[in-house]
Design a protein around this motif. Sequence first.
Motif: not given
Length: 82
Positions: A39-44
Amino acid sequence: ADHAARAIKPSAIVSYLAKIHATGKIGMAHNIRAYLRSAFAFGIKSENSYTRKPGDGRWGLITNPVAAIPTDTDAIRVGNRH
């Protein structure tokens, strides 16, 4: 829910995963770590996409806090199926 994504620190995620791990749900803690990292990778990636339209919401993500948390190798178990 009451914190911005950019304000999340690895220590907060570690304490959350440790509570789950302490209840004996080792696999669940491992999976939740993987989901959070994704989820954080997608957000970045979304945050830094040059195809985003001006005015779209921003999260202010710079780093992935879950990337600093190692994978629990004991949680990866091979099953026996015939």
